[in-house]
Design a protein around this motif. Structure first.
Motif, PDB file in Angstrom:
ATOM      1  N   GLU A 107       0.825  -1.215   0.000  1.00 54.04           N
ATOM      2  CA  GLU A 107       0.000   0.000   0.000  1.00 54.04           C
ATOM      3  C   GLU A 107       0.859   1.265   0.000  1.00 54.04           C
ATOM      4  OE1 GLU A 107      -3.154   0.548  -0.495  1.00 54.04           O
ATOM      5  OE2 GLU A 107      -3.429  -1.591  -0.834  1.00 54.04           O
ATOM      6  N   ALA A 110       1.766   1.740  -3.489  1.00 53.31           N
ATOM      7  CA  ALA A 110       0.569   2.085  -4.257  1.00 53.31           C
ATOM      8  C   ALA A 110       0.071   3.490  -3.925  1.00 53.31           C
ATOM      9  CB  ALA A 110      -0.543   1.064  -3.977  1.00 53.31           C
ATOM     10  N   ARG A 114      -2.493   5.697  -6.119  1.00 55.33           N
ATOM     11  CA  ARG A 114      -3.900   5.865  -5.729  1.00 55.33           C
ATOM     12  C   ARG A 114      -4.252   7.335  -5.571  1.00 55.33           C
ATOM     13  NH1 ARG A 114      -5.613   0.814  -4.674  1.00 55.33           N
ATOM     14  NH2 ARG A 114      -4.310  -0.589  -3.438  1.00 55.33           N
ATOM     15  N   ARG A 118      -6.244   7.479 -11.580  1.00 61.43           N
ATOM     16  CA  ARG A 118      -7.497   6.742 -11.416  1.00 61.43           C
ATOM     17  C   ARG A 118      -7.357   5.385 -12.105  1.00 61.43           C
ATOM     18  NH1 ARG A 118     -10.199   9.278  -8.343  1.00 61.43           N
ATOM     19  NH2 ARG A 118     -10.631  11.508  -8.367  1.00 61.43           N
ATOM     20  N   PRO A 120      -7.253   1.446 -12.760  1.00 56.66           N
ATOM     21  CA  PRO A 120      -8.000   0.327 -12.164  1.00 56.66           C
ATOM     22  C   PRO A 120      -7.075  -0.546 -11.300  1.00 56.66           C
ATOM     23  CG  PRO A 120      -7.700   0.019 -14.526  1.00 56.66           C
ATOM     24  CD  PRO A 120      -7.201   1.382 -14.214  1.00 56.66           C
ATOM     25  N   GLU A 121      -7.682  -1.228 -10.343  1.00 57.27           N
ATOM     26  CA  GLU A 121      -6.923  -1.979  -9.352  1.00 57.27           C
ATOM     27  C   GLU A 121      -5.916  -2.968  -9.960  1.00 57.27           C
ATOM     28  OE1 GLU A 121      -6.919  -1.131  -6.246  1.00 57.27           O
ATOM     29  OE2 GLU A 121      -5.472  -2.703  -5.757  1.00 57.27           O
ATOM     30  N   PRO A 122      -6.294  -3.743 -11.007  1.00 59.63           N
ATOM     31  CA  PRO A 122      -5.299  -4.695 -11.554  1.00 59.63           C
ATOM     32  C   PRO A 122      -4.052  -3.987 -12.089  1.00 59.63           C
ATOM     33  CG  PRO A 122      -7.494  -5.178 -12.390  1.00 59.63           C
ATOM     34  CD  PRO A 122      -7.596  -3.889 -11.655  1.00 59.63           C
ATOM     35  N   ILE A 124      -2.838  -1.080 -11.003  1.00 56.00           N
ATOM     36  CA  ILE A 124      -2.057  -0.635  -9.845  1.00 56.00           C
ATOM     37  C   ILE A 124      -1.263  -1.806  -9.282  1.00 56.00           C
ATOM     38  CG2 ILE A 124      -2.276   0.107  -7.435  1.00 56.00           C
ATOM     39  CD1 ILE A 124      -4.247   2.138  -8.227  1.00 56.00           C
ATOM     40  N   ARG A 125      -1.919  -2.967  -9.198  1.00 58.98           N
ATOM     41  CA  ARG A 125      -1.236  -4.137  -8.641  1.00 58.98           C
ATOM     42  C   ARG A 125       0.004  -4.471  -9.488  1.00 58.98           C
ATOM     43  NH1 ARG A 125      -1.194  -9.626  -9.102  1.00 58.98           N
ATOM     44  NH2 ARG A 125      -0.750 -10.714  -7.143  1.00 58.98           N
TER      45      ARG A 125
ATOM     46  N   ARG B  39     -14.187  11.053  -1.217  1.00 61.16           N
ATOM     47  CA  ARG B  39     -13.571   9.861  -0.603  1.00 61.16           C
ATOM     48  C   ARG B  39     -14.058   9.717   0.837  1.00 61.16           C
ATOM     49  NH1 ARG B  39      -7.290  10.417  -1.700  1.00 61.16           N
ATOM     50  NH2 ARG B  39      -7.280   8.242  -1.125  1.00 61.16           N
TER      51      ARG B  39
END
Lengths: 277, 260
Positions: A107, A110, A114, A118, A120-122, A124-125, B39
């Protein structure tokens, strides 16, 4: 010297920098140039304001005189929004790592993605794992910062600093307090990342040997002024007594071993008769 | 040696400068509200740490305060044969004064001190400076969610305190001392006014929420970044909060109930 270089080759240019810390003058008319794609080192004894210099470049502190131009923008004339845009393209590696202690390693890396994208999560991973892989800590993604050694924390901080693919990285004492293996890892990382990512690096350090092995150019700062500059080989071969003492770490020389004090003999005799306070 | 007038002047100037910095700080925090609307998760997680984690201490304290009110109130009121109005006395004391004030003091000790220490330590360990260099504004990302979570939690905690306190007064008054149950509740509902008592109490607790959380986050942010500095800031946070809450309570009470 460096002042004759064509301007488009210089990423960071500092002119006539004067900065006070309270009453104390930290910089007294310093000129520095940092060229694109190079590793430039700033060396000097503790307390010469090396960290202060990085904070000035990052716009966290304001100089009392002089200009700091980064990528042809005067840092201290920018508005907050423009300054923040510029900072997105600068990475800074703090001495402590400055990892967010309530977030895991994953995190932490990341975090800038973040906050500023913007994606998408995949995506960022994948990005985070690539950055962690680059510093050799893909397997440590679930650890908390408190579970990391000092060297590992700095590597995670480095992965975080390159998360947004910056144009340059500022390193604050990257080698201080490292064991020989961590030191070797960091030396290799700074050099390789600079070359492979096309970065510009500014390394502030007083670890002469390690710093000179990775730097393309080095400045020596003492007493608020540039006392020497040149390529590592030129600095190692310098015949200035001060530079020789600093590079070789001699206990005595132009920088005296003794803090200024009254005459030794008179001081001791004074103490014997009850004076001297 | 500086004479006393010089020292007084210097002290006053220092205090005013600090107040000025704290006001600018607060203005900056309010600018971060926009981000929080987008948020809400940031605020919700802080409300858990600040509000939900304070529920136990607030509820237990409220219960005992209510029970003590029941005992003391009964002793005085029974001398005049007015023990029927015990419910009014307990509820009015809690809703008007003790609920907001004691909750604010408890909140400052339980959550305010934790806020100051957390933000102060984040400053000491360069986490705030690190965020700034990542182009993330710590006032928006760290301070604003904590501030608004604290402000939102306080009225809810004060309401909980008053509610549990009334239950405590009921247990002691009706359960132990034999006050008539019907009189206890009917007198209370007849005499406690929604606007005069309940709304004013909520306004008080909202004001205390702003004061306590503001002091807590500002002291943390302004702390000298050393172990000693954070410890001093934490102490100051609780002490200043107590002064500010009790002082502003007098002002608010004079404004709200002064003309009765």
């Amino acid at each position: 010297m460096t002042a004759n270089l064509p301007d488009d080759d210089v990423l960071v240019s500092i002119r006539d920098l004067v900065f006070y810390h309270g009453e104390r003058k930290i910089f007294d008319g310093v000129d520095l140039d940092f060229r694109k794609g190079r590793v430039t080192a700033i060396m000097g004894p503790s307390g010469t304001g090396k960290t202060t210099l990085l904070k000035l470049i990052g716009g966290q502190l304001r100089p009392h005189r002089g200009t700091i131009v980064v990528d042809s923008r005067d840092v201290h004339r920018l508005g907050t929004t423009e300054l923040y845009e510029l900072r997105k393209r600068m990475g800074m590696l703090f001495q402590s790592g400055a990892l967010l202690t309530d977030l895991s390693v994953f995190e932490n890396v990341a975090f800038p993605l973040r906050e500023h994208t913007r994606l998408p999560e995949p995506v960022i991973r994948s990005l985070v794992l690539m950055k962690l892989h680059a510093v050799g800590l893909r397997g440590a993604r679930d650890l908390k910062p408190s579970q990391l050694s000092g060297g590992m924390a700095r590597r995670v901080a480095l992965a975080r600093a390159i998360a947004l693919d910056p144009m340059m990285i500022l390193y604050d004492e990257p080698f201080t307090g490292q064991d020989p293996i961590s030191m070797g890892v960091l030396v290799k990382l700074i050099r390789d990342l600079n070359r492979e990512l096309g970065l510009t690096s500014i390394v502030v350090s007083h670890d002469v040997k390690e710093t000179l092995t990775i730097a393309d150019y080095a400045y020596l700062i003492s007493g608020g002024q540039v006392v020497g500059e040149g390529t590592p080989s030129a600095i190692a071969a310098s015949d200035s007594p001060w530079i020789r003492q600093f590079v070789h770490g001699d206990a005595d020389g132009p920088v005296p071993f003794h803090y200024p004090a009254p005459d030794y003999r008179a001081d001791l005799l004074g103490a014997a008769t009850g004076r001297g306070h | 040696m500086a004479d006393p007038f010089q020292r007084l002047g210097r002290f006053t100037l220092g205090a005013l400068q600090k107040l000025g910095r704290a006001l600018f700080f607060m203005a900056h925090v309010w600018l971060g509200t926009v981000d929080l609307v987008l948020r809400p998760r940031l605020v919700i997680s802080q409300m858990f740490f600040l509000g939900v984690m304070s529920v136990l201490i607030v509820a237990v304290s409220g219960l005992f305060v209510g029970m003590v009110l029941g005992l003391q109130g009964y002793n005085v009121l029974s001398d005049f044969g007015a023990e029927q109005t015990l419910g009014v006395m307990v509820a009015a004391s809690l809703v008007r004064e003790l609920g907001p004030v004691v909750t604010a003091l408890l909140f400052s000790g339980r959550a305010g001190s934790a806020l100051t220490a957390e933000i102060g330590l984040m400053k000491t360990t360069e986490q705030l400076a690190g965020m700034e260099m990542m182009a993330v504004d710590p006032l928006r990302r760290v301070v604003a969610p904590r501030f608004f979570a604290g402000v939102a939690s306080m009225p809810l905690l004060a309401a909980l305190f008053s509610m549990v306190g009334v239950m405590g007064g009921y247990f002691v008054g009706v359960g132990l001392l034999g006050v008539d149950e019907g009189a206890f509740w009917s007198q209370m509902t007849a005499k406690i006014d929604f606007y005069d008592d309940v709304v004013n109490g909520v306004i008080k607790s909202a004001v205390f929420g702003v004061i306590v959380t503001w002091i807590a986050v500002y002291e943390g942010y302004d702390a000298v970044p050393t172990a000693e500095g954070v410890s001093r800031a934490t102490t100051r946070s609780v002490v200043y909060s107590a002064f500010a809450v009790l002082g502003s309570d007098f002002v608010l009470t004079a404004l709200m109930f002064g003309d009765h």
